[in-house]
Design an enzyme around this catalytic site. Structure first.
Site, PDB file in Angstrom:
ATOM      1  N   ASN A  36       5.158 -17.534 -59.897  1.00  0.00           N
ATOM      2  CA  ASN A  36       6.308 -16.950 -60.586  1.00  0.00           C
ATOM      3  C   ASN A  36       7.293 -18.084 -60.831  1.00  0.00           C
ATOM      4  O   ASN A  36       7.978 -18.524 -59.913  1.00  0.00           O
ATOM      5  CB  ASN A  36       6.935 -15.843 -59.722  1.00  0.00           C
ATOM      6  CG  ASN A  36       8.216 -15.294 -60.341  1.00  0.00           C
ATOM      7  OD1 ASN A  36       8.553 -15.605 -61.477  1.00  0.00           O
ATOM      8  ND2 ASN A  36       8.927 -14.472 -59.579  1.00  0.00           N
ATOM      9  N   LYS A  88       9.945 -18.004 -62.446  1.00  0.00           N
ATOM     10  CA  LYS A  88      11.335 -17.529 -62.553  1.00  0.00           C
ATOM     11  C   LYS A  88      12.003 -18.170 -63.778  1.00  0.00           C
ATOM     12  O   LYS A  88      11.345 -18.327 -64.786  1.00  0.00           O
ATOM     13  CB  LYS A  88      12.081 -17.805 -61.238  1.00  0.00           C
ATOM     14  CG  LYS A  88      11.292 -17.242 -60.034  1.00  0.00           C
ATOM     15  CD  LYS A  88      12.063 -17.211 -58.754  1.00  0.00           C
ATOM     16  CE  LYS A  88      11.185 -16.595 -57.662  1.00  0.00           C
ATOM     17  NZ  LYS A  88      11.854 -16.452 -56.391  1.00  0.00           N
ATOM     18  N   HIS A 118      10.792  -7.273 -59.478  1.00  0.00           N
ATOM     19  CA  HIS A 118      11.048  -8.372 -58.540  1.00  0.00           C
ATOM     20  C   HIS A 118      12.405  -8.155 -57.872  1.00  0.00           C
ATOM     21  O   HIS A 118      13.339  -7.632 -58.498  1.00  0.00           O
ATOM     22  CB  HIS A 118      11.034  -9.709 -59.292  1.00  0.00           C
ATOM     23  CG  HIS A 118      11.015 -10.889 -58.360  1.00  0.00           C
ATOM     24  ND1 HIS A 118      12.160 -11.373 -57.789  1.00  0.00           N
ATOM     25  CD2 HIS A 118       9.997 -11.632 -57.883  1.00  0.00           C
ATOM     26  CE1 HIS A 118      11.840 -12.404 -56.992  1.00  0.00           C
ATOM     27  NE2 HIS A 118      10.537 -12.573 -57.032  1.00  0.00           N
ATOM     28  N   GLU A 158      14.752 -10.062 -57.323  1.00  0.00           N
ATOM     29  CA  GLU A 158      15.880 -10.666 -58.049  1.00  0.00           C
ATOM     30  C   GLU A 158      16.353  -9.746 -59.180  1.00  0.00           C
ATOM     31  O   GLU A 158      17.540  -9.695 -59.492  1.00  0.00           O
ATOM     32  CB  GLU A 158      15.485 -12.062 -58.566  1.00  0.00           C
ATOM     33  CG  GLU A 158      15.445 -13.070 -57.417  1.00  0.00           C
ATOM     34  CD  GLU A 158      14.408 -14.163 -57.551  1.00  0.00           C
ATOM     35  OE1 GLU A 158      13.895 -14.393 -58.649  1.00  0.00           O
ATOM     36  OE2 GLU A 158      14.094 -14.787 -56.514  1.00  0.00           O
ATOM     37  N   GLU A 162       7.149  -8.682 -51.017  1.00  0.00           N
ATOM     38  CA  GLU A 162       8.011  -9.850 -50.891  1.00  0.00           C
ATOM     39  C   GLU A 162       9.255  -9.488 -50.086  1.00  0.00           C
ATOM     40  O   GLU A 162      10.197  -8.894 -50.636  1.00  0.00           O
ATOM     41  CB  GLU A 162       8.449 -10.342 -52.275  1.00  0.00           C
ATOM     42  CG  GLU A 162       7.307 -10.789 -53.158  1.00  0.00           C
ATOM     43  CD  GLU A 162       7.766 -11.801 -54.214  1.00  0.00           C
ATOM     44  OE1 GLU A 162       7.150 -12.865 -54.270  1.00  0.00           O
ATOM     45  OE2 GLU A 162       8.733 -11.543 -54.932  1.00  0.00           O
ATOM     46  N   GLY A 212      12.636 -17.969 -51.266  1.00  0.00           N
ATOM     47  CA  GLY A 212      13.404 -19.182 -51.535  1.00  0.00           C
ATOM     48  C   GLY A 212      14.200 -19.677 -50.343  1.00  0.00           C
ATOM     49  O   GLY A 212      15.073 -20.531 -50.484  1.00  0.00           O
ATOM     50  N   SER A 224       8.331 -17.836 -49.763  1.00  0.00           N
ATOM     51  CA  SER A 224       8.149 -19.149 -49.150  1.00  0.00           C
ATOM     52  C   SER A 224       6.702 -19.436 -48.762  1.00  0.00           C
ATOM     53  O   SER A 224       6.429 -20.061 -47.746  1.00  0.00           O
ATOM     54  CB  SER A 224       9.080 -19.323 -47.942  1.00  0.00           C
ATOM     55  OG  SER A 224      10.433 -19.231 -48.348  1.00  0.00           O
TER      56      SER A 224
END
Ligand code: 13P
Length: 250
Positions: free
Chosen positions: A9, A11, A94, A96, A166, A172, A212
């Site tokens: 991904n 992003k 996702h 985010e 996730e 991250g 991660s």
């Protein structure tokens, strides 16, 4: 036998030149991969990425899809548009998107239906925040997200869907769920799918871990019974790093 799927991904990273360079570097490094490999790139890179991926088995993914076929939705991209670009996969929900763009279980469900309608394989993301984990709400949150995402989705569609677990606190941050934590949490999702669709469907469903994941921890995570692949952020932005995750068994 289900095949693991390892997807990068990207992003909001990589413009056109970087896309061409990264894909060119990646292709020879993952050509013998046992797992299915995909890169999920920004909308603006899709056409160029498709061309750059020619001659490889790497699949192309987008990072979002709108639920409507067309219309007055400024800034959005439809399933028909993605289909025209020959996109194989699309990430939906996702964290985010949930955190910064108001994505809800209901919009995740609507986007999932659009992806299925246009024959684009959805990668549906679920996962708890740190506060939710600390409050002992992991199971409650994952069941809610799974039920919400899969509302009115028929059993026959499940073979085309991938789920990505996730944990938001692992994205991250350099903090990975331990392989046992990831395994046990994915088991909760699979159990919910089993309740909704029965055991064979639940067993066949591919559920990735994301957060991660990198060359160092990929092998241990992928060895877990429940984990059928990875959704990779940071480590997918460098060809060598990503190829080491993809070739975790080599
Ligand atoms: P990182 O691998 O950078 O933690 O990102 C994970 C992720 O969000 C993939 O979708």
């Amino acid at each position: 036998m289900k095949k693991n799927i390892i997807a990068g991904n990207w992003k909001m990273n990589n413009g056109l030149t970087e896309t061409i360079e990264l894909i060119a570097a990646l292709k020879p490094l993952v050509k013998d991969a046992e797992a299915e490999v995909a890169v999920c790139v920004p909308f603006t890179d899709l056409a160029v990425a498709k061309k750059a991926l020619k001659g490889s088995k790497i699949k192309l993914g987008a990072q979002n899809i709108h639920w409507a076929d067309k219309g007055a939705f400024t800034g959005e991209i439809s399933g028909a548009m993605l289909k025209e670009l020959k996109v194989d996969y699309v990430i939906i929900g996702h964290s985010e998107r949930r955190q910064y763009f108001g994505e809800t279980d209901a919009t995740v469900n609507a986007r999932l239906k659009a992806a299925l309608k246009y024959d684009i394989k959805p990668i549906v993301c679920v996962g708890e925040t740190l506060a939710e984990r600390e409050a002992g709400k992991v199971e409650e949150v994952l069941i809610r997200q799974t039920e919400g995402a899969f509302a009115d989705i028929d059993k026959a569609s499940l073979k085309n869907i991938v789920v990505a677990y996730e944990p938001v606190w692992a994205i991250g941050t350099g903090k990975t769920a331990t392989s046992d934590e990831a395994n046990d949490t994915i088991a909760i999702i699979r159990k919910k799918i089993q309740k909704l669709y029965g055991s064979p469907v639940a067993k066949a469903l591919r559920i990735q871990y994301g957060g991660s994941m990198n060359a160092k921890n990929a092998k241990e995570l992928m060895a877990k019974e429940q984990i059928d692949g990875g959704l990779i952020g940071g480590a997918s932005l460098k060809a060598v790093d990503f190829s080491q995750v993809v070739n975790y068994n080599a």
